[in-house]
Design a protein around this motif. Structure first.
Motif: not given
Length: 111
Positions: A48-51, A66-69, A78-81
């Motif tokens: 897994s990777k964290t964005v 911060n937003v972390t996924v 898909c992460v809203p910008l």
């Protein structure tokens, strides 16, 4: 940081997101923010990777988190910008826990 180009997802016909995505940059990427815009992430690795998308603003003097996924191996996200991620240059700053086999793209839903 590399600047991701914005790709329009047409209302009629859709789009294949993975063919437009590019390799994530080790030092991170930036992407344009705004309504209907999102970051597409594909993790082709076995781990897994964290964005993380930076949220540099504050509300009443309190920092916005911060937003972390976390994207599981072989999965997409898909992460809203949104405007909460607006940096000094007007773009979102994105970093990754690792970039092996990670592809990303900035997209906007057609109007």
């Amino acid at each position: 940081m590399a600047a991701l180009a914005l790709t329009l997802v047409p209302v009629a016909g859709g789009a294949t997101l993975d063919t437009t995505a590019v390799s994530a940059t080790a030092l991170g990427d930036t992407a344009p923010i705004g309504p209907g815009r999102f970051l597409y992430v594909f993790n082709g690795d076995a781990t897994s990777k964290t964005v993380t998308i930076a949220s540099p603003g504050t509300v009443s003097g309190v920092a916005i988190a911060n937003v972390t996924v976390t994207v599981a191996a072989g999965k997409t996200a898909c992460v809203p910008l949104t405007g909460l991620s607006r940096g000094a240059d007007g773009r979102a700053a994105i970093t990754y826990s690792a970039v092996t086999a990670v592809k990303v793209g900035a997209f906007e839903l057609g109007r």
